[in-house]
Design a protein around this motif. Structure first.
Motif, PDB file in Angstrom:
ATOM      1  N   PRO A  27       0.818  -1.224   0.000  1.00  0.00           N
ATOM      2  CA  PRO A  27       0.000   0.000   0.000  1.00  0.00           C
ATOM      3  C   PRO A  27       0.852   1.274   0.000  1.00  0.00           C
ATOM      4  CG  PRO A  27      -0.908  -1.594   1.531  1.00  0.00           C
ATOM      5  CD  PRO A  27       0.409  -2.158   1.056  1.00  0.00           C
ATOM      6  N   GLU A  28       1.986   1.247   0.691  1.00  0.00           N
ATOM      7  CA  GLU A  28       2.876   2.411   0.721  1.00  0.00           C
ATOM      8  C   GLU A  28       3.421   2.719  -0.669  1.00  0.00           C
ATOM      9  OE1 GLU A  28       2.260   0.640   4.515  1.00  0.00           O
ATOM     10  OE2 GLU A  28       3.248  -0.287   2.796  1.00  0.00           O
ATOM     11  N   GLU A  29       3.776   1.686  -1.413  1.00  0.00           N
ATOM     12  CA  GLU A  29       4.272   1.883  -2.776  1.00  0.00           C
ATOM     13  C   GLU A  29       3.173   2.410  -3.692  1.00  0.00           C
ATOM     14  OE1 GLU A  29       7.750  -1.425  -3.367  1.00  0.00           O
ATOM     15  OE2 GLU A  29       5.707  -2.177  -3.121  1.00  0.00           O
ATOM     16  N   VAL A  30       1.954   1.904  -3.503  1.00  0.00           N
ATOM     17  CA  VAL A  30       0.818   2.328  -4.328  1.00  0.00           C
ATOM     18  C   VAL A  30       0.536   3.814  -4.127  1.00  0.00           C
ATOM     19  CG1 VAL A  30      -1.677   2.045  -4.673  1.00  0.00           C
ATOM     20  CG2 VAL A  30      -0.206   0.031  -4.478  1.00  0.00           C
ATOM     21  N   GLU A  31       0.758   4.312  -2.899  1.00  0.00           N
ATOM     22  CA  GLU A  31       0.538   5.739  -2.621  1.00  0.00           C
ATOM     23  C   GLU A  31       1.427   6.629  -3.484  1.00  0.00           C
ATOM     24  OE1 GLU A  31       0.910   6.583   1.544  1.00  0.00           O
ATOM     25  OE2 GLU A  31      -0.681   5.167   2.068  1.00  0.00           O
ATOM     26  N   GLU A  32       2.544   6.093  -3.958  1.00  0.00           N
ATOM     27  CA  GLU A  32       3.463   6.860  -4.803  1.00  0.00           C
ATOM     28  C   GLU A  32       2.956   6.969  -6.236  1.00  0.00           C
ATOM     29  OE1 GLU A  32       7.251   4.943  -4.389  1.00  0.00           O
ATOM     30  OE2 GLU A  32       7.237   5.171  -2.216  1.00  0.00           O
ATOM     31  N   GLY A  33       1.925   6.221  -6.571  1.00  0.00           N
ATOM     32  CA  GLY A  33       1.335   6.260  -7.908  1.00  0.00           C
ATOM     33  C   GLY A  33       1.022   4.868  -8.402  1.00  0.00           C
TER      34      GLY A  33
END
Length: 102
Positions: A27-33
């Motif tokens: 989820p943290e990576e997804v927040e980057e785009g």
């Protein structure tokens, strides 16, 4: 499973009316785009990841990506073992992605 370059992956995706884009990052990576229209299932959730995959339509063609192409390759292998016939790994992942992220 097939490892595709970004050019091959996007070309095949654009011509595929039966396509699903699958993001297997955290989820943290997804927040980057995230790639437009991608669904997200975190591969690091273990059995929950497998359970989520088993709820997907196996007749669809899955275009899978992660940060670098490693986890998405693992995800494609898992999908193949679960009976998915078409899972395409994006080589280089988001790190080498030249398209837009939303």
């Amino acid at each position: 499973m097939a490892d595709l370059t970004q050019e091959e992956w996007t070309k095949k995706l654009s011509e595929d009316s039966n396509a699903v884009i699958l993001d297997v990052r955290t989820p943290e990576e997804v927040e980057e785009g995230i790639i437009k229209d991608a669904m997200h299932i975190d591969i690091y959730t273990g059995q929950a990841f497998v359970d989520a995959l088993q709820e997907l339509d196996k007749s669809k063609n899955y275009y899978v990506y992660c940060r670098s192409g490693n986890r998405s390759g693992q995800a494609c292998a898992i999908m193949n073992s679960l009976g998915f016939e078409s899972a395409y790994n994006l080589q280089g992942g988001v790190l080498e992605w030249e398209g837009d992220l939303s």
